[in-house]
Design a protein around this motif. Structure first.
Motif, mmCIF file in Angstrom:
data_model
loop_
_atom_site.group_PDB
_atom_site.id
_atom_site.type_symbol
_atom_site.label_atom_id
_atom_site.label_comp_id
_atom_site.label_asym_id
_atom_site.label_seq_id
_atom_site.Cartn_x
_atom_site.Cartn_y
_atom_site.Cartn_z
ATOM 1 N N VAL A 1 0.838 -1.189 0.000
ATOM 2 C CA VAL A 1 0.000 0.000 0.000
ATOM 3 C C VAL A 1 0.878 1.247 0.000
ATOM 4 C CG1 VAL A 1 -1.653 1.326 1.368
ATOM 5 C CG2 VAL A 1 -1.987 -1.108 1.047
ATOM 6 N N ARG A 2 1.910 1.235 0.821
ATOM 7 C CA ARG A 2 2.786 2.403 0.899
ATOM 8 C C ARG A 2 3.437 2.701 -0.451
ATOM 9 N NH1 ARG A 2 6.229 5.189 4.887
ATOM 10 N NH2 ARG A 2 8.091 5.808 3.773
ATOM 11 N N GLN A 3 3.959 1.677 -1.126
ATOM 12 C CA GLN A 3 4.612 1.882 -2.424
ATOM 13 C C GLN A 3 3.623 2.419 -3.454
ATOM 14 O OE1 GLN A 3 7.817 1.814 -3.033
ATOM 15 N NE2 GLN A 3 7.480 2.421 -5.137
ATOM 16 N N LEU A 4 2.410 1.850 -3.496
ATOM 17 C CA LEU A 4 1.407 2.329 -4.451
ATOM 18 C C LEU A 4 1.012 3.772 -4.147
ATOM 19 C CD1 LEU A 4 -0.845 -0.813 -4.868
ATOM 20 C CD2 LEU A 4 0.585 0.241 -6.610
ATOM 21 N N PHE A 5 0.932 4.118 -2.876
ATOM 22 C CA PHE A 5 0.577 5.488 -2.505
ATOM 23 C C PHE A 5 1.677 6.467 -2.910
ATOM 24 C CE2 PHE A 5 0.484 9.029 0.560
ATOM 25 C CZ PHE A 5 -0.751 9.564 0.209
ATOM 26 N N LEU A 6 2.926 6.065 -2.739
ATOM 27 C CA LEU A 6 4.034 6.959 -3.047
ATOM 28 C C LEU A 6 4.266 7.138 -4.546
ATOM 29 C CD1 LEU A 6 6.574 5.829 -0.301
ATOM 30 C CD2 LEU A 6 5.220 7.938 -0.353
ATOM 31 N N THR A 7 4.018 6.112 -5.344
ATOM 32 C CA THR A 7 4.266 6.198 -6.782
ATOM 33 C C THR A 7 3.020 6.575 -7.574
ATOM 34 O OG1 THR A 7 3.863 3.838 -7.078
ATOM 35 C CG2 THR A 7 6.147 4.535 -6.689
ATOM 36 N N THR A 8 1.863 6.316 -7.058
ATOM 37 C CA THR A 8 0.558 6.642 -7.654
ATOM 38 C C THR A 8 0.498 6.470 -9.171
ATOM 39 O OG1 THR A 8 1.083 9.008 -7.677
ATOM 40 C CG2 THR A 8 -0.163 8.177 -5.805
ATOM 41 N N PRO A 9 0.668 5.241 -9.671
ATOM 42 C CA PRO A 9 0.566 5.017 -11.112
ATOM 43 C C PRO A 9 -0.835 5.380 -11.609
ATOM 44 C CG PRO A 9 0.636 2.925 -9.926
ATOM 45 C CD PRO A 9 0.885 4.009 -8.927
ATOM 46 N N GLY A 10 -0.890 6.067 -12.744
ATOM 47 C CA GLY A 10 -2.166 6.439 -13.339
ATOM 48 C C GLY A 10 -2.806 7.675 -12.743
ATOM 49 N N ALA A 11 -2.147 8.326 -11.795
ATOM 50 C CA ALA A 11 -2.751 9.485 -11.131
ATOM 51 C C ALA A 11 -2.821 10.671 -12.076
ATOM 52 C CB ALA A 11 -1.958 9.855 -9.883
ATOM 53 N N GLY A 12 -3.902 11.414 -11.979
ATOM 54 C CA GLY A 12 -4.086 12.622 -12.768
ATOM 55 C C GLY A 12 -5.070 12.427 -13.897
ATOM 56 N N ALA A 13 -5.669 13.522 -14.284
ATOM 57 C CA ALA A 13 -6.621 13.504 -15.395
ATOM 58 C C ALA A 13 -5.884 13.191 -16.696
ATOM 59 C CB ALA A 13 -7.319 14.853 -15.490
ATOM 60 N N PRO A 14 -6.594 12.678 -17.695
ATOM 61 C CA PRO A 14 -5.953 12.430 -18.992
ATOM 62 C C PRO A 14 -5.563 13.750 -19.664
ATOM 63 C CG PRO A 14 -8.310 12.006 -19.131
ATOM 64 C CD PRO A 14 -7.997 12.292 -17.703
ATOM 65 N N PRO A 15 -4.675 13.691 -20.626
ATOM 66 C CA PRO A 15 -4.253 14.906 -21.311
ATOM 67 C C PRO A 15 -5.437 15.602 -21.984
ATOM 68 C CG PRO A 15 -2.981 12.999 -22.058
ATOM 69 C CD PRO A 15 -4.032 12.503 -21.143
ATOM 70 N N ALA A 16 -5.424 16.908 -21.965
ATOM 71 C CA ALA A 16 -6.485 17.687 -22.610
ATOM 72 C C ALA A 16 -6.484 17.419 -24.109
ATOM 73 C CB ALA A 16 -6.273 19.170 -22.346
ATOM 74 N N GLY A 17 -7.669 17.313 -24.659
ATOM 75 C CA GLY A 17 -7.798 17.120 -26.095
ATOM 76 C C GLY A 17 -7.737 15.672 -26.540
ATOM 77 N N GLY A 18 -7.404 14.755 -25.626
ATOM 78 C CA GLY A 18 -7.385 13.343 -25.979
ATOM 79 C C GLY A 18 -8.806 12.814 -26.056
ATOM 80 N N GLY A 19 -9.120 12.059 -27.057
ATOM 81 C CA GLY A 19 -10.482 11.565 -27.236
ATOM 82 C C GLY A 19 -10.686 10.161 -26.696
ATOM 83 N N GLY A 20 -11.936 9.763 -26.645
ATOM 84 C CA GLY A 20 -12.278 8.393 -26.296
ATOM 85 C C GLY A 20 -12.257 8.060 -24.821
ATOM 86 N N TRP A 21 -12.280 9.060 -23.951
ATOM 87 C CA TRP A 21 -12.255 8.802 -22.509
ATOM 88 C C TRP A 21 -13.676 8.786 -21.948
ATOM 89 C CZ3 TRP A 21 -7.930 7.507 -19.853
ATOM 90 C CH2 TRP A 21 -6.700 7.761 -20.463
ATOM 91 N N HIS A 22 -13.963 7.830 -21.087
ATOM 92 C CA HIS A 22 -15.230 7.745 -20.364
ATOM 93 C C HIS A 22 -14.951 8.158 -18.926
ATOM 94 C CE1 HIS A 22 -16.933 5.522 -23.752
ATOM 95 N NE2 HIS A 22 -15.760 4.900 -23.785
ATOM 96 N N HIS A 23 -15.791 9.010 -18.376
ATOM 97 C CA HIS A 23 -15.532 9.615 -17.074
ATOM 98 C C HIS A 23 -16.627 9.252 -16.076
ATOM 99 C CE1 HIS A 23 -15.814 13.136 -14.257
ATOM 100 N NE2 HIS A 23 -14.535 12.834 -14.134
#
Length: 81
Positions: A1-23
């Motif tokens: 849990v600690r490692q996943l919290f510190l590295t947070t893979p996938g964190a953050g919104a997708p890049p602006a202007g990228g298509g095909g995202w479901h929210h």
């Protein structure tokens, strides 16, 4: 849990202007956890990417990081929902 919290893979919104995202968004500040998730599904029906923003306990953030690492490549129709 600690490692996943510190590295947070996938964190953050997708890049602006990228298509095909479901929210989707779930939770509330009153319940001490809010999660936003973006899924990008490839043309073959497989999950291409998972991005997220989370406010809450480290366990919630670590769980989302785990999903961001392990779900891409899976058939979207087979993901729990």
């Amino acid at each position: 849990v600690r490692q996943l919290f510190l590295t947070t893979p996938g964190a953050g919104a997708p890049p602006a202007g990228g298509g095909g995202w479901h929210h989707g968004r779930a939770g509330s500040i009153a319940n001490s956890a809010v999660v936003e998730v973006w899924l990008q599904v490839a043309t073959d029906g497989r999950l291409d990417a998972l991005r997220y923003r989370a406010w809450g306990c480290p366990y919630t953030i670590a769980a989302l990081g785990w999903l961001a690492q392990h779900w891409p490549g899976q058939p979207a129709a087979e993901l729990p929902g």
